[in-house]
Design a protein around this motif. Structure first.
Motif, mmCIF file in Angstrom:
data_model
loop_
_atom_site.group_PDB
_atom_site.id
_atom_site.type_symbol
_atom_site.label_atom_id
_atom_site.label_comp_id
_atom_site.label_asym_id
_atom_site.label_seq_id
_atom_site.Cartn_x
_atom_site.Cartn_y
_atom_site.Cartn_z
ATOM 1 N N GLN A 20 23.452 -11.457 3.440
ATOM 2 C CA GLN A 20 22.320 -10.593 3.807
ATOM 3 C C GLN A 20 21.547 -10.154 2.558
ATOM 4 O OE1 GLN A 20 23.415 -7.528 6.714
ATOM 5 N NE2 GLN A 20 21.879 -6.147 5.861
ATOM 6 N N ILE A 21 22.305 -9.809 1.519
ATOM 7 C CA ILE A 21 21.675 -9.336 0.279
ATOM 8 C C ILE A 21 21.069 -10.519 -0.490
ATOM 9 C CG2 ILE A 21 22.065 -8.124 -1.917
ATOM 10 C CD1 ILE A 21 22.578 -6.254 0.377
ATOM 11 N N LYS A 24 17.799 -11.295 0.893
ATOM 12 C CA LYS A 24 16.769 -10.338 0.433
ATOM 13 C C LYS A 24 16.375 -10.630 -1.003
ATOM 14 C CE LYS A 24 16.923 -6.844 3.663
ATOM 15 N NZ LYS A 24 16.074 -5.743 4.012
ATOM 16 N N ASN A 25 17.356 -10.968 -1.808
ATOM 17 C CA ASN A 25 17.118 -11.206 -3.226
ATOM 18 C C ASN A 25 16.225 -12.430 -3.414
ATOM 19 O OD1 ASN A 25 17.296 -11.041 -5.988
ATOM 20 N ND2 ASN A 25 19.306 -12.015 -6.104
ATOM 21 N N GLN A 28 12.896 -11.797 -2.143
ATOM 22 C CA GLN A 28 12.336 -10.555 -2.697
ATOM 23 C C GLN A 28 11.806 -9.658 -1.575
ATOM 24 O OE1 GLN A 28 12.300 -9.313 -6.195
ATOM 25 N NE2 GLN A 28 14.078 -10.587 -5.789
ATOM 26 N N ASN A 29 12.644 -9.492 -0.577
ATOM 27 C CA ASN A 29 12.290 -8.623 0.546
ATOM 28 C C ASN A 29 12.745 -7.200 0.278
ATOM 29 O OD1 ASN A 29 11.045 -10.509 2.103
ATOM 30 N ND2 ASN A 29 12.876 -11.046 3.282
ATOM 31 N N LYS A 30 11.889 -6.268 0.580
ATOM 32 C CA LYS A 30 12.185 -4.864 0.320
ATOM 33 C C LYS A 30 13.270 -4.328 1.251
ATOM 34 C CE LYS A 30 7.993 -3.033 -1.721
ATOM 35 N NZ LYS A 30 6.864 -3.962 -1.496
ATOM 36 N N ALA A 31 13.888 -3.240 0.815
ATOM 37 C CA ALA A 31 14.833 -2.529 1.679
ATOM 38 C C ALA A 31 14.072 -1.484 2.480
ATOM 39 C CB ALA A 31 15.888 -1.844 0.828
ATOM 40 N N SER A 32 14.534 -1.223 3.681
ATOM 41 C CA SER A 32 13.931 -0.123 4.436
ATOM 42 C C SER A 32 14.798 1.114 4.265
ATOM 43 C CB SER A 32 13.842 -0.430 5.933
ATOM 44 O OG SER A 32 14.067 -1.780 6.194
ATOM 45 N N LYS A 33 14.223 2.243 4.552
ATOM 46 C CA LYS A 33 14.969 3.497 4.550
ATOM 47 C C LYS A 33 15.780 3.527 5.849
ATOM 48 C CE LYS A 33 16.132 7.728 3.639
ATOM 49 N NZ LYS A 33 17.164 7.953 2.627
ATOM 50 N N THR A 34 17.082 3.513 5.724
ATOM 51 C CA THR A 34 17.920 3.488 6.927
ATOM 52 C C THR A 34 18.755 4.760 7.022
ATOM 53 O OG1 THR A 34 19.621 2.341 5.665
ATOM 54 C CG2 THR A 34 18.183 0.970 7.003
ATOM 55 N N PRO A 43 20.290 -2.977 8.122
ATOM 56 C CA PRO A 43 19.438 -2.345 9.119
ATOM 57 C C PRO A 43 19.961 -2.616 10.533
ATOM 58 C CG PRO A 43 18.145 -3.674 7.580
ATOM 59 C CD PRO A 43 19.571 -3.954 7.299
ATOM 60 N N ASP A 47 14.231 -7.384 10.764
ATOM 61 C CA ASP A 47 12.899 -6.794 10.668
ATOM 62 C C ASP A 47 12.067 -7.616 9.690
ATOM 63 O OD1 ASP A 47 13.395 -5.871 7.981
ATOM 64 O OD2 ASP A 47 14.444 -4.117 8.800
ATOM 65 N N THR A 50 13.974 -8.356 6.752
ATOM 66 C CA THR A 50 15.378 -8.757 6.926
ATOM 67 C C THR A 50 15.429 -10.019 7.776
ATOM 68 O OG1 THR A 50 15.948 -6.413 6.872
ATOM 69 C CG2 THR A 50 17.657 -7.929 7.616
#
Lengths: 244, 809
Positions: A20-21, A24-25, A28-34, A43, A47, A50
């Protein structure tokens, strides 16, 4: 059917979420505030940032607890219904890569109707990014074209994530299934004949994830899709007429 | 680890207990998976059903803090069903030794107990010796006072009924696990244990490990491929920092810190050098003076001479009988005994048990230097919850340091591999490598001592300290110093060595000042052949994954220690398919053997007078099933955690470990047994996504996205009882503090039936802190008690009592 495939052996997945990470890496996908919503899964759902999500679910089988992990991602269908839906609206928005079989959404998907595209996917995968573009797993087409493994496969420590030529992955999946059948009679491969992301599970797929196998509503969607396909030439003509 | 990570793949049965390897050591599962693919069985024993348990063939729960009962039951099962590996037990362990008649065990107390000092006189735990001073042995194991018979007596008390009543583990699960694991007692089978803080962080932490070591010895699992006692270290270099004496009680290489009564070097060496009268015992620690003198030569160079005891008097001494552990230091700090404190790469405001006490202790300091990558709860304690910055005198300095990839140097992993790392990128801004900060700091301090003198300047002014190149810290110079040099032209063991060359290995170190070595265990790591830690040959010639030319491991690149026990007395491997070493008739082949002496028996079955017993680090040469060196007894015995949910200990009338000591400040509050205000057992742990107190990971958005907030896991019945729904906010409270957490109500925790009553347990990760993120919650260590194991003083953060309520009710 040549090209590439994933084989995801959920019995080897420890839900470390390296995949999963790594996804994202690489993207270069941002993290959301969870927030913690009473689960390790976060998440909560796929999304716009993700493309790969490890789903956690608890089950009790004959009084024994099981904790199932399902690294969810695009199945890269052999005949992708999303492509038909999108291209019913925008030509050339989806690349169905010949060499690998990857289903790749381009910038043009911005113009496709998101909800309809999502509904047309039997696995509930496509999501809309902040830019308006539709997004999902790309099969790391850039990496794979350069001879590298997809980021999620590269990072997996246990051999849960596998990737390679489709025939080899199918053979690997069938071999592993045969081994597991002895201990887990419900062991099965999910929709192996129609997708390039082949999951191996040891219990009812629904216990892992609602959309682990092609959803039951997909029949309905198929009819809608078929209608669109039928109407498509006429609409294209119409569009041509307007622009020309 | 006695073995190493890759070796887990050689195992036939993997017991994961006291650790959650899949979550906290994810890469280890590469090897666990490999073993399982080859048919190994995986057993997970944990209060919670974890990500590790999800992969196990057999899972069972137990109540936190009852591991000795669980393992004691296994020892009983192995002995009463005669499943032990008899030849191994009879000849390689001290089961054949005979105890003096002073030894006894009654109702939870071993002989020699002094209730006033709460300690033991260990002379009651001695072996009977013959006229030459050699321990008497009975290889038939029948002598009533031999260790084996005493072991049998001791653990016969650990019946299935009692063990199940204490642990809450169902009897059928106990039996299934005992049977499965005991099957590795066959010569060609190996079982391994993967443990971590789930075993160590208890008031019986050391004895938890001892219990498993006894099982491994009974089953002949020590020294063999796929076996061993394997501590999964919680940080990438925690093995290295321990080897190089991070802890107060040791010098590098596990030499002892001198006590004030060790007034001279001779007295010090005499005190700590074990002796043996048995010609068949290698007694490797007999070399102690060679290592201590070489260490002093590394410290003080030419200033260290035979005349001045090699500078021994300049080294700090600790008071006899006094402990200076983490818990003790913070106790002293809390009582205002310190002026300053370097918090270097640590976060005690969150990581230490009873964290509120630590936070208050920091306020008693004049100054605090916080060296870290990010702001943390320690450096910012003065503006934390409940603090009034106006009333805090502590002056805080923050020194930003480089991260691991921004500097060159070595780390030593759990498998004792010293691995050299290159620098990948320059540090950001003015961040500096720790070595540079230390060099600069030291040079300033030395300058001040030079100018101003001060009290006892000699140790600082005499330090050799030539680790710089162009004024900067040079990791290669340090690494070479750790290995050690010949300081004059010498001939050792018939070989000539030039002054200034690196010592090939510790067998060449001398006690006369002609050699230096900063850490004898690492002597060979960086010698005239080069930086062995930097080796990267991916070829495995062993066939069992030793990869002997990849990096370097201590001692002397021996990948599996105690490997002389992996062969029979003729030198033939017990397991012919996975041999670690083998005697060819003239030499050993395979891994680096534990000494090159020939096997114990000659071809015709006679004792070889040139042989040595296989367990060379013990003065008796035999592995210690009976361990007379520990503070709390020679055999592990079940005692309840200091805070426990039961009124009595079913094994004896000693409710708790009788040798633990409590702290007495107003911040040290302990739950009285069965206090209705704190009815639930609590344990703390980590998750895959965060690291330690989260200082490195909470600032990493992708990881925080996965695990954003402190949670409290609980079983469904408890949740129902307390009106708590999944994802509700709850307050968890102990006598020492409280935290707010998100409830995870889960099937993975079940109420346990303990001594006829239902016990609920809850668990919280300790990764969070108030600095960031603001809604992440605070440290679970605000709840845990400051009480430690009597041997190590490691705090009991894995079993204590709390209450849980729904927030706002």
């Amino acid at each position: 059917m040549a090209g590439k495939s994933f084989f995801i052996d959920t019995t080897r997945c420890t839900a470390c979420r390296g995949c999963q990470i790594a996804c994202k890496n690489w993207n270069q996908n941002k993290a959301s505030k969870t927030k913690n919503w009473g689960s390790y899964q976060n998440p909560k759902d796929l999304d716009g940032n993700t493309f790969k999500l490890v789903r956690f679910s608890e089950a009790e089988v004959n009084g024994k607890i099981r904790w199932y992990f399902f690294p969810d991602q695009c199945r890269h269908c052999l005949e992708p219904p999303c492509k038909d839906t999108i291209e019913g609206y925008v030509d050339g928005a989806v690349i169905h890569d010949k060499a690998t079989g990857a289903v790749f959404y381009t910038e043009k998907t911005k113009k496709a109707p998101y909800e309809e595209v999502k509904d047309s996917c039997p696995y509930n995968i496509p999501r809309k990014a902040a830019s308006g573009r539709l997004v999902k797993c790309t099969m790391c087409l850039d990496r794979v074209s350069a001879g590298l493994l997809p980021a999620c496969v590269k990072t997996c420590p246990t051999g849960a994530m596998n990737f390679g030529d489709r025939d080899k992955m199918l053979a690997l999946a069938k071999k592993r299934l045969a081994e597991l059948k002895k201990k887990y009679p419900k062991a099965q491969l999910l929709d192996a004949d129609s997708v390039r992301t082949i999951y191996l599970v040891i219990d009812d797929p629904q216990k892992y994830h609602k959309f682990a196998v092609a959803s039951s509503e997909s029949g309905l969607i198929d009819r809608k899709l078929a209608m669109k396909k039928m109407l498509r030439p006429a609409r294209n003509l119409l569009k041509a007429g307007i622009t020309g | 680890m006695t073995n190493h990570w890759i070796d887990i793949g050689n195992s036939d049965c993997i017991l994961i207990m006291g650790s959650n390897a899949a979550e906290n050591h994810p890469i280890s599962f590469k090897w666990v998976t490999k073993a399982m693919k080859a048919g190994a069985t995986l057993i997970s024993v944990d209060p919670r059903f974890t990500r590790t348990s999800s992969k196990a063939d057999i899972y069972t729960p137990l109540r936190p803090g009852t591991d000795i009962a669980f393992l004691g039951g296994m020892i009983n099962y192995i002995l009463s069903n005669k499943l032990y590996f008899k030849e191994y037990v009879a000849y390689y362990t001290n089961c054949c030794f005979i105890l003096t008649d002073k030894y006894s065990f009654n109702d939870g107390l071993f002989a020699g107990y002094n209730p006033k000092t709460r300690s033991y006189d260990k002379s009651y735990w001695a072996f009977e010796k013959d006229k030459n001073g050699i321990p008497k042995k009975d290889h038939t194991l029948k002598h009533p006072r031999c260790v084996f018979q005493q072991l049998k007596n001791h653990y016969a008390r650990y019946t299935l009924d009692k063990v199940s009543a204490i642990t809450g583990t169902p009897k059928e699960d106990l039996l299934k696990i005992y049977k499965t694991y005991a099957a590795t007692g066959k010569p060609d089978k190996a079982g391994t244990i993967m443990y971590a803080m789930g075993w160590t962080q208890h008031t019986v932490g050391v004895q938890n490990i001892r219990a498993m070591a006894i099982i491994q010895l009974l089953l002949g699992n020590m020294g063999v491929a796929g076996g061993g006692v394997n501590a999964l270290r919680g940080e990438s270099n925690v093995q290295g920092s321990t080897d190089h004496c991070l802890l107060w009680h040791i010098w590098p290489g596990y030499l002892k810190t001198p006590r004030s009564s060790n007034t001279t070097l001779a007295a010090y060496n005499k005190k700590w050098t074990p002796t043996t009268k048995d010609p068949l015992s290698a007694n490797w620690w007999g070399n102690y003076p060679k290592y201590s003198v070489s260490f002093l030569k590394s410290m003080f160079g030419e200033k260290a001479t035979a005349k001045n005891d090699f500078g021994y008097s300049w080294m700090p001494k600790v008071d006899d009988g006094k402990s200076y552990s983490w818990l003790d230091l913070f106790d002293e700090m809390y009582r205002g005994k310190f002026t300053g404190f370097f918090a270097w790469g640590q976060n005690p405001a969150c990581s230490g048990a009873n964290a509120n006490k630590n936070r208050e202790a920091l306020a008693k300091l004049d100054w605090l230097v916080n060296v870290n990558i990010f702001e943390n709860e320690t450096g910012s304690f003065w503006k934390g919850p409940g603090m009034n910055p106006k009333k805090i005198k502590t002056e805080v300095f923050f020194l930003p340091c480089a991260v691991s990839v921004e500097k060159e140097g070595s780390i030593t992993n759990s498998g004792r591999w010293m691995q050299w790392r290159y620098k990948a990128v320059e540090p950001a801004g003015d961040c500096r490598p720790d070595g540079d900060i230390m060099v600069e700091l030291f040079e300033k301090i030395r300058e001040l001592y030079r100018k101003e003198g001060g009290t006892f300047p000699e140790p600082i002014l005499s330090l050799k300290w030539d680790y710089t190149t162009g004024g900067k810290y040079d990791p290669h110079k340090v690494a070479k110093e750790i290995n050690g040099y010949f300081l004059k032209d010498v001939t050792v063991k018939g070989k000539k060595f030039k002054k200034g060359t690196l010592v090939p290995s510790f067998a060449y170190l001398q006690a006369d000042g002609s050699t230096s070595s900063g850490n004898w265990l690492y002597c060979q790591s960086y010698n005239e052949k080069g930086n062995n830690a930097a080796r990267r040959n991916p070829v495995d010639k062993s066939g069992i994954g030793l990869f002997s030319e990849w990096s370097w491991c201590w001692p002397v690149n021996r990948r599996i220690i105690y490997n002389r026990a992996s062969v029979d007395r003729y030198g033939n491997p017990w397991n012919k398919k996975k041999p670690v070493i083998r005697w060819t008739g003239s030499k050993w082949v395979g891994d680096v053997p534990d000494g090159g002496w020939p096997p114990m028996l000659t071809k015709d079955g006679k004792l070889n007078p040139k042989t040595k017993y296989p367990f060379i680090m013990k003065p008796e040469g035999h592995a210690r099933v009976f361990g007379p060196g520990r503070a709390d007894g020679p055999f592990p015995e079940h005692y309840e955690p200091l805070e426990c949910p039961v009124p009595k200990n079913l094994m004896s009338s000693q409710l708790h470990n009788p040798t633990i000591k409590l702290f007495k400040t107003s911040a040290d509050k302990y739950e009285k047994t069965c206090d209705p205000r704190y009815p639930y057992v609590c344990t703390t742990y980590r998750v895959t996504e965060h690291w330690q107190t989260g200082v490195l990971t909470r600032w990493q958005p992708w990881l925080l996205e996965c695990q954003p907030q402190l949670f409290c896991e609980m079983d469904e019945e408890l949740a129902k009882l307390k009106g708590i729904k999944n994802a509700d906010k709850v307050i968890v409270e102990s006598p020492r503090g409280k935290v707010e957490a998100v409830a995870i109500v889960t099937k993975r925790l079940k109420p346990l039936k303990v001594e006829g009553a239902i016990v609920h347990q809850v668990g919280l990760p300790y990764h969070f802190g108030w600095v960031y993120p603001k809604d992440g919650g605070d440290s679970a260590n605000l709840l845990s008690p400051s009480v430690g194991d009597p041997n190590t003083k490691i705090p009991e953060t894995k079993a204590f009592m709390v209450n849980v309520t729904k927030k706002g009710v």
